[in-house]
Scaffold this motif. Structure first.
Motif: not given
Length: 76
Positions: A23-36, A41-50
């Protein structure tokens, strides 16, 4: 006793994120995918992140919010 089929179905639906995802703070398109839609910020159970990826996501979102690239939250 049989296991609850509901819990098995919910585990099957869990997403798995790319293990090489960074994750890079300048890449807002990727970050928005993980925001409601409310900006949380969406939970790990929803996003599947480590756990490590979830911490990196949180740090990147905090930095992006500080730089005014992402909103802090939406009004009710």
């Amino acid at each position: 006793m049989a296991k609850n089929p509901k819990s098995r179905a919910s585990q099957a639906k869990r997403r798995r994120a790319d293990p090489n995802l960074t994750f890079d703070y300048k890449d807002t398109e990727v970050l928005r995918r993980f925001l409601s839609e409310r900006g949380r910020i969406r939970a790990r159970a929803v996003t599947g992140l480590s756990p490590q990826q979830q911490r990196q996501l949180a740090t990147a979102v905090r930095n992006a919010r500080e730089m005014a690239l992402l909103p802090f939250g939406s009004a009710r």
